[in-house]
Design an enzyme around this catalytic site. Structure first.
Site, PDB file in Angstrom:
ATOM      1  N   ASP A 179      -4.491  -7.164   5.230  1.00  0.00           N
ATOM      2  CA  ASP A 179      -3.436  -8.179   5.178  1.00  0.00           C
ATOM      3  C   ASP A 179      -3.585  -9.231   6.273  1.00  0.00           C
ATOM      4  O   ASP A 179      -2.904 -10.257   6.229  1.00  0.00           O
ATOM      5  CB  ASP A 179      -2.036  -7.538   5.241  1.00  0.00           C
ATOM      6  CG  ASP A 179      -1.886  -6.501   6.337  1.00  0.00           C
ATOM      7  OD1 ASP A 179      -2.856  -5.806   6.634  1.00  0.00           O
ATOM      8  OD2 ASP A 179      -0.774  -6.391   6.885  1.00  0.00           O
ATOM      9  N   HIS A 209      -6.705  -7.725  14.514  1.00  0.00           N
ATOM     10  CA  HIS A 209      -6.575  -6.509  13.703  1.00  0.00           C
ATOM     11  C   HIS A 209      -7.276  -6.758  12.369  1.00  0.00           C
ATOM     12  O   HIS A 209      -7.122  -7.837  11.795  1.00  0.00           O
ATOM     13  CB  HIS A 209      -5.082  -6.232  13.497  1.00  0.00           C
ATOM     14  CG  HIS A 209      -4.750  -5.047  12.651  1.00  0.00           C
ATOM     15  ND1 HIS A 209      -5.517  -3.920  12.578  1.00  0.00           N
ATOM     16  CD2 HIS A 209      -3.675  -4.811  11.826  1.00  0.00           C
ATOM     17  CE1 HIS A 209      -4.962  -3.048  11.752  1.00  0.00           C
ATOM     18  NE2 HIS A 209      -3.843  -3.560  11.284  1.00  0.00           N
ATOM     19  N   HIS A 253      -2.198  -0.020  15.242  1.00  0.00           N
ATOM     20  CA  HIS A 253      -2.227   1.285  14.646  1.00  0.00           C
ATOM     21  C   HIS A 253      -3.585   1.610  14.041  1.00  0.00           C
ATOM     22  O   HIS A 253      -3.708   2.647  13.368  1.00  0.00           O
ATOM     23  CB  HIS A 253      -1.114   1.402  13.579  1.00  0.00           C
ATOM     24  CG  HIS A 253      -1.345   0.527  12.370  1.00  0.00           C
ATOM     25  ND1 HIS A 253      -1.409   1.061  11.121  1.00  0.00           N
ATOM     26  CD2 HIS A 253      -1.570  -0.780  12.234  1.00  0.00           C
ATOM     27  CE1 HIS A 253      -1.633   0.092  10.230  1.00  0.00           C
ATOM     28  NE2 HIS A 253      -1.723  -1.030  10.891  1.00  0.00           N
ATOM     29  N   TYR A 291      10.081  -0.128   9.679  1.00  0.00           N
ATOM     30  CA  TYR A 291       8.667  -0.429   9.927  1.00  0.00           C
ATOM     31  C   TYR A 291       8.067   0.598  10.897  1.00  0.00           C
ATOM     32  O   TYR A 291       6.980   1.131  10.669  1.00  0.00           O
ATOM     33  CB  TYR A 291       8.620  -1.838  10.524  1.00  0.00           C
ATOM     34  CG  TYR A 291       7.275  -2.462  10.694  1.00  0.00           C
ATOM     35  CD1 TYR A 291       6.736  -3.303   9.727  1.00  0.00           C
ATOM     36  CD2 TYR A 291       6.542  -2.267  11.859  1.00  0.00           C
ATOM     37  CE1 TYR A 291       5.510  -3.923   9.915  1.00  0.00           C
ATOM     38  CE2 TYR A 291       5.320  -2.880  12.049  1.00  0.00           C
ATOM     39  CZ  TYR A 291       4.814  -3.705  11.073  1.00  0.00           C
ATOM     40  OH  TYR A 291       3.601  -4.322  11.256  1.00  0.00           O
ATOM     41  N   HIS A 344       3.950  -9.777  11.210  1.00  0.00           N
ATOM     42  CA  HIS A 344       4.870  -9.682  10.052  1.00  0.00           C
ATOM     43  C   HIS A 344       6.291  -9.997  10.532  1.00  0.00           C
ATOM     44  O   HIS A 344       6.691  -9.572  11.621  1.00  0.00           O
ATOM     45  CB  HIS A 344       4.893  -8.270   9.469  1.00  0.00           C
ATOM     46  CG  HIS A 344       3.588  -7.807   8.901  1.00  0.00           C
ATOM     47  ND1 HIS A 344       3.050  -8.291   7.730  1.00  0.00           N
ATOM     48  CD2 HIS A 344       2.710  -6.875   9.350  1.00  0.00           C
ATOM     49  CE1 HIS A 344       1.901  -7.679   7.493  1.00  0.00           C
ATOM     50  NE2 HIS A 344       1.676  -6.819   8.447  1.00  0.00           N
ATOM     51  N   HIS A 398       0.822  -1.218   0.000  1.00  0.00           N
ATOM     52  CA  HIS A 398       0.000   0.000   0.000  1.00  0.00           C
ATOM     53  C   HIS A 398       0.854   1.265   0.000  1.00  0.00           C
ATOM     54  O   HIS A 398       0.660   2.195   0.797  1.00  0.00           O
ATOM     55  CB  HIS A 398      -1.080   0.004   1.073  1.00  0.00           C
ATOM     56  CG  HIS A 398      -0.635  -0.114   2.518  1.00  0.00           C
ATOM     57  ND1 HIS A 398       0.360   0.635   3.062  1.00  0.00           N
ATOM     58  CD2 HIS A 398      -1.113  -0.870   3.527  1.00  0.00           C
ATOM     59  CE1 HIS A 398       0.491   0.341   4.348  1.00  0.00           C
ATOM     60  NE2 HIS A 398      -0.385  -0.586   4.637  1.00  0.00           N
ATOM     61  N   ASP A 427       0.470  -6.102  14.417  1.00  0.00           N
ATOM     62  CA  ASP A 427       1.493  -5.381  13.643  1.00  0.00           C
ATOM     63  C   ASP A 427       2.694  -4.942  14.491  1.00  0.00           C
ATOM     64  O   ASP A 427       3.820  -4.852  13.990  1.00  0.00           O
ATOM     65  CB  ASP A 427       0.888  -4.130  13.002  1.00  0.00           C
ATOM     66  CG  ASP A 427       0.139  -4.431  11.722  1.00  0.00           C
ATOM     67  OD1 ASP A 427       0.446  -5.449  11.074  1.00  0.00           O
ATOM     68  OD2 ASP A 427      -0.753  -3.644  11.360  1.00  0.00           O
ATOM     69  N   GLU A 465      -7.051  -4.978   9.402  1.00  0.00           N
ATOM     70  CA  GLU A 465      -6.530  -4.514   8.116  1.00  0.00           C
ATOM     71  C   GLU A 465      -6.470  -5.711   7.161  1.00  0.00           C
ATOM     72  O   GLU A 465      -6.300  -6.862   7.570  1.00  0.00           O
ATOM     73  CB  GLU A 465      -5.149  -3.855   8.278  1.00  0.00           C
ATOM     74  CG  GLU A 465      -4.759  -3.077   7.023  1.00  0.00           C
ATOM     75  CD  GLU A 465      -3.611  -2.085   7.224  1.00  0.00           C
ATOM     76  OE1 GLU A 465      -3.030  -2.019   8.319  1.00  0.00           O
ATOM     77  OE2 GLU A 465      -3.303  -1.370   6.241  1.00  0.00           O
TER      78      GLU A 465
END
Ligand code: FEO
Length: 405
Positions: free
Chosen positions: A82, A78, A145, A196, A229, A24, A164, A80
């Protein structure tokens, strides 16, 4: 990669994305991984899913341990894309699974999926889920986040599944920090953590400090941190916590990043005496041309330096477009704890340097003004002014930096 046991009966069942280079807008030269975790207990529990493109990879990994239909609980840390975009695929296979998610997480997934038939259970900080021999304790981390974000602590395993936070965008066959350090290097791992943090977590320093303080106050022993990640921290989980606290407290290098772009090389020529002035004052300096550097790389260099000078030519009375793009990224990351300045070239009417100072001031960054400018082509006199500007800025950076030592 096959499932890997990270704690007794707890498995990494994620996917490695070796090919992604644009996450992104964030450039990921090393790819990334989408980590999720399967707890093989009396009630089989999956923590997080993977990006939809890798749904079948994740399902195959789960299937090497257990038939996916046997999953009893799914924790969504989370929402998001991904991490959650394979959720409906998992729910096709385990339609009776109970989902554990924050209230804001539920409001989010309603926009992505038809959840009318799903068994959704809202959780908040302190709520627990007993799966058998393991107890999962939830810790909300709103705006770390996203508003929905939370972490899951597996008490008996002393394992913090941190979504994350504490992650890195690295594609590697190493699943643990110590393995990665052995096949790559400690420096490369720490650089990935910084990259990151700078690009994703920079705006949330105060929240990070208070959340780490809250976790420490809870007195929970942590001997492994498993992010969504990159590699899992088992060798030195305390090191990544320390790095996060340092970054949240504004720690960085005594260095200046000169971040610029140029039309006909005039602004570029100015970078050289400025850089020399900084260097001759005993301060390290890096020069970054925007159109030759991925945006996330430029942001990382900004983050890694106590001082930043931004250079731009004036184009049609405005700042140069690539510099404006950088400033837009920077503004969104709400930078702090840095001293800044500006320089640039112009033809018949300036504008870019003034624009830059207005922007830097509106971000509430410390500024060193009025910068330095050159018309058309830097003259020998302009070059001397640039050199002096570099020296003066370096002195200011050193003084400003001392507050953080
Ligand atoms: Fe890795 Fe916020 O998603």
């Amino acid at each position: 990669m096959k499932a890997i046991e990270i704690k007794p009966d707890i498995y990494w069942v994620g996917a490695i994305d070796w090919a992604v280079r644009d996450f992104h807008g964030y450039v990921t030269p090393s790819g990334t991984s989408y980590n999720n975790y399967l707890i093989m207990d009396d009630d089989i529990t999956l923590v997080d899913t993977v990006k939809y493109d890798f749904a079948e990879v994740g399902i195959k990994n789960i299937s090497t341990i257990v038939e996916p239909s046997k999953i009893k609980n799914i924790v969504v840390n989370h929402i998001e894309n991904d991490h959650v975009s394979a959720l409906d695929r998992i729910m096709e296979l385990a339609p009776d699974a109970a989902i554990y998610i924050t209230e804001r997480g539920k409001k989010g997934i309603e926009r992505f999926f038809d959840i009318s038939k799903w068994n959704i259970n809202l959780v908040k900080t302190g709520d627990e889920l007993k799966t058998g021999k393991y107890t999962l304790s939830f810790i909300e981390t709103p705006m770390l986040h996203w508003p929905d974000s939370m972490m899951t602590y597996v008490k008996e395993a002393k394992l913090l599944i941190s979504q994350d936070a504490f992650g890195q965008h690295i594609a590697t066959t190493a699943r643990f920090d110590d393995e990665f350090i052995e096949c790559a290097s400690h420096a490369e791992l720490e650089e990935s953590v910084i990259d990151y943090y700078a690009n994703i977590l920079m705006p949330f320093g105060n929240l990070i400090k208070s959340k780490i303080a809250q976790i420490q106050k809870m007195g929970i022993p942590i001997d492994m941190i498993a992010p969504d990640h990159g590699v899992i921290w088992r060798g030195e989980p305390e090191r990544v916590l320390e790095m996060y606290l340092d970054m949240a407290n504004g720690k960085t290098n005594l260095r200046v990043a000169i971040i610029y772009d140029t039309m006909w090389h005039s602004t570029e020529i100015m970078t050289q005496p400025i850089m020399q002035g900084i260097k001759d004052s005993g301060v390290d300096c890096k020069v970054i041309k925007l159109r030759a550097t991925p945006m996330s790389g430029a942001i990382k260099e900004f983050w890694n330096s106590r001082g930043c000078l931004i250079g731009s030519p004036t184009l049609n009375n405005e700042v140069f477009p690539s510099v404006a793009e950088f400033m837009t990224h920077l503004r969104g990351l709400r930078p702090k704890d840095r001293i800044t300045g500006a320089f640039g070239s112009y033809g018949w009417g300036g504008g870019a340097v003034k624009w830059l100072y207005n922007e830097l001031s509106s971000m509430k960054l410390e500024t060193f003004e009025p910068g330095v400018q050159a018309q058309y082509r830097p003259s020998p006199d302009d070059m001397d002014k640039c050199y002096e500007f570099g020296k003066e800025f370096a002195a200011k950076v050193r003084e400003y930096h001392s507050k953080y030592e």
